[in-house]
Write an enzyme that holds these catalytic residues in place. Structure first.
Site, PDB file in Angstrom:
ATOM      1  CB  SER A 143      -0.850   0.013   1.280  1.00  0.00           C
ATOM      2  OG  SER A 143      -1.453   1.282   1.463  1.00  0.00           O
ATOM      3  CE1 TYR A 156      -4.298  -1.289   5.261  1.00  0.00           C
ATOM      4  CE2 TYR A 156      -3.441   0.842   4.557  1.00  0.00           C
ATOM      5  CZ  TYR A 156      -3.934  -0.416   4.250  1.00  0.00           C
ATOM      6  OH  TYR A 156      -4.058  -0.803   2.931  1.00  0.00           O
TER       7      TYR A 156
HETATM    8  P1  NAD Z   1     -11.435  -5.656  -0.511  1.00  0.00           P
HETATM    9  O1  NAD Z   1     -12.035  -5.672   0.859  1.00  0.00           O
HETATM   10  O2  NAD Z   1     -12.335  -5.371  -1.655  1.00  0.00           O
HETATM   11  O3  NAD Z   1     -10.666  -7.021  -0.764  1.00  0.00           O
HETATM   12  C1  NAD Z   1     -10.059  -7.725   0.292  1.00  0.00           C
HETATM   13  C2  NAD Z   1     -10.586  -9.145   0.338  1.00  0.00           C
HETATM   14  O4  NAD Z   1      -9.901  -9.840   1.368  1.00  0.00           O
HETATM   15  C3  NAD Z   1     -12.081  -9.211   0.657  1.00  0.00           C
HETATM   16  O5  NAD Z   1     -12.709 -10.106  -0.239  1.00  0.00           O
HETATM   17  C4  NAD Z   1     -12.116  -9.754   2.081  1.00  0.00           C
HETATM   18  O6  NAD Z   1     -13.272 -10.501   2.375  1.00  0.00           O
HETATM   19  C5  NAD Z   1     -10.861 -10.608   2.110  1.00  0.00           C
HETATM   20  N1  NAD Z   1     -10.334 -10.816   3.445  1.00  0.00           N
HETATM   21  C6  NAD Z   1     -10.251  -9.916   4.464  1.00  0.00           C
HETATM   22  N2  NAD Z   1      -9.734 -10.487   5.553  1.00  0.00           N
HETATM   23  C7  NAD Z   1      -9.477 -11.782   5.228  1.00  0.00           C
HETATM   24  C8  NAD Z   1      -8.932 -12.882   5.937  1.00  0.00           C
HETATM   25  N3  NAD Z   1      -8.576 -12.767   7.233  1.00  0.00           N
HETATM   26  N4  NAD Z   1      -8.778 -14.061   5.301  1.00  0.00           N
HETATM   27  C9  NAD Z   1      -9.179 -14.193   4.006  1.00  0.00           C
HETATM   28  N5  NAD Z   1      -9.713 -13.195   3.280  1.00  0.00           N
HETATM   29  C10 NAD Z   1      -9.854 -12.007   3.886  1.00  0.00           C
HETATM   30  O7  NAD Z   1     -10.268  -4.569  -0.448  1.00  0.00           O
HETATM   31  P2  NAD Z   1      -9.046  -4.251  -1.447  1.00  0.00           P
HETATM   32  O8  NAD Z   1      -8.872  -2.781  -1.366  1.00  0.00           O
HETATM   33  O9  NAD Z   1      -9.181  -4.922  -2.748  1.00  0.00           O
HETATM   34  O10 NAD Z   1      -7.847  -4.903  -0.616  1.00  0.00           O
HETATM   35  C11 NAD Z   1      -6.879  -5.743  -1.181  1.00  0.00           C
HETATM   36  C12 NAD Z   1      -5.507  -5.320  -0.682  1.00  0.00           C
HETATM   37  O11 NAD Z   1      -5.201  -4.028  -1.212  1.00  0.00           O
HETATM   38  C13 NAD Z   1      -5.390  -5.182   0.835  1.00  0.00           C
HETATM   39  O12 NAD Z   1      -4.166  -5.749   1.265  1.00  0.00           O
HETATM   40  C14 NAD Z   1      -5.366  -3.678   1.057  1.00  0.00           C
HETATM   41  O13 NAD Z   1      -4.676  -3.310   2.238  1.00  0.00           O
HETATM   42  C15 NAD Z   1      -4.630  -3.240  -0.191  1.00  0.00           C
HETATM   43  N6  NAD Z   1      -4.768  -1.820  -0.545  1.00  0.00           N
HETATM   44  C16 NAD Z   1      -5.988  -1.277  -0.814  1.00  0.00           C
HETATM   45  C17 NAD Z   1      -6.090   0.067  -1.128  1.00  0.00           C
HETATM   46  C18 NAD Z   1      -7.416   0.720  -1.413  1.00  0.00           C
HETATM   47  O14 NAD Z   1      -7.494   1.962  -1.409  1.00  0.00           O
HETATM   48  N7  NAD Z   1      -8.469  -0.047  -1.661  1.00  0.00           N
HETATM   49  C19 NAD Z   1      -4.940   0.858  -1.188  1.00  0.00           C
HETATM   50  C20 NAD Z   1      -3.716   0.263  -0.915  1.00  0.00           C
HETATM   51  C21 NAD Z   1      -3.640  -1.077  -0.605  1.00  0.00           C
END
Ligand code: NAD
Length: 271
Positions: A143, A156
């Site tokens: 991230s 975070y």
């Molecule tokens: P999202 O919530 O849409 O996707 C995350 C998925 O992980 C979900 O389907 C959720 O149910 C699953 N999940 C959560 N905890 C879990 C667990 N303990 N075991 C198994 N599955 C689990 O969100 P996203 O934004 O697509 O997140 C994906 C990655 O991207 C994360 O690591 C997040 O920190 C990172 N990220 C997101 C952003 C943003 O702005 N969306 C920015 C930087 C980094």
């Protein structure tokens, strides 16, 4: 022909957002996919949506046995694993040190670090024997919070800095056989949730006022990427042919947060 023809990837947190976009893109590139996903609802949805190219395992990335089950189910179905993508994550919705309730500190730390740090670490441990067989590779979703303050609160931000540490340490330890890299997205509209300990398990980005404007005006390119926009970085890193000399690297896919400059005004124009 796709970039990942005949390859098998295991992706955690494939139920929505970036993980789901990765499933679609990796299939387009010719790969077969194993998924480890916690949400029952999303598991059912994935099973309906994707056919024979995807095997979906319900489980929690913070439990070693669930990661091991995802590895064995994927290998049972597709015979091997070439790429492990530790992607599942939870946010803390910018909860500052001041605002973290003392009595929730322990539990909320464990929940955020359980998913964001134990998740990729346990996943890598579980998949290691398979990746040694294929001389495969690992990619962690980091991230902007892995590099800069104010992309979250202390929980975070610290957890994503730890993910950067995992990329570097594992890249060092697992060379020369396994490449380990990361992708660090910036603000992206997804279904990202927070820890239950902070009552954020049902919170979504739409709860943050003007989230889209906030994302757009804090990066020099003034973009709000969709999950799909990050997927090419993962495809490149997953391809041993196309990134054979790349390890220990994190691709920042965040609209240029590292070049905001000392004097830039949020949303300012430079041209
Ligand atoms: P999202 O919530 O849409 O996707 C995350 C998925 O992980 C979900 O389907 C959720 O149910 C699953 N999940 C959560 N905890 C879990 C667990 N303990 N075991 C198994 N599955 C689990 O969100 P996203 O934004 O697509 O997140 C994906 C990655 O991207 C994360 O690591 C997040 O920190 C990172 N990220 C997101 C952003 C943003 O702005 N969306 C920015 C930087 C980094």
């Amino acid at each position: 022909m796709g970039w990942l023809e005949g390859k098998v990837a295991l992706i955690t947190g494939g139920g929505s957002g970036i993980g789901r976009a990765l499933i679609e893109r990796f299939i387009e590139e010719g790969a077969q996919i194993g998924v480890l996903e916690r949400s029952n609802e999303k598991v059912e949805d994935l099973k309906k949506q994707f056919g024979d190219n995807v095997v979906v395992v319900q489980g929690d990335v913070s439990l070693l046995e669930d990661n091991e089950r995802a590895v064995s189910e994927t290998v049972k179905e597709f015979g091997k694993i070439d790429t492990f993508i530790g992607n599942a994550g939870v946010f803390d919705y910018f909860t500052s040190l001041t605002d973290l309730p003392k009595e929730k500190l322990n539990q909320s730390f464990d929940q955020v670090f359980g998913v964001n740090v134990k998740g990729p670490l346990y996943g890598a441990k579980a998949v290691l024997p398979e990746l040694l067989k294929t001389q495969g590779n690992i990619i962690f979703t980091v991230s902007n919070a892995g590099f800069y303050p104010a992309g979250g609160g202390p929980l975070y931000t610290a957890s994503k800095h730890a993910a950067v540490g995992l990329v570097r340490e594992l890249a060092y330890e697992l060379s020369p056989k396994i490449r380990v890299n990361g992708v660090a997205p910036g603000g992206t509209l997804t279904d990202l949730r927070g820890p239950a300990a902070l009552g954020q398990e049902n919170l979504t980005q739409s709860s943050v006022d003007n989230i889209e404007d906030l994302m757009r005006t804090t990066n020099p390119l003034q973009v709000v990427p969709s999950p799909k926009d990050h997927t090419s970085a993962y495809v490149l890193l997953a391809s041993n042919t196309d990134s054979m000399a790349i390890t220990g690297v994190i691709i920042n896919s965040d609209g240029g947060l590292g070049v905001r400059g000392l004097h830039s005004v949020a949303g300012g124009e430079h041209l």
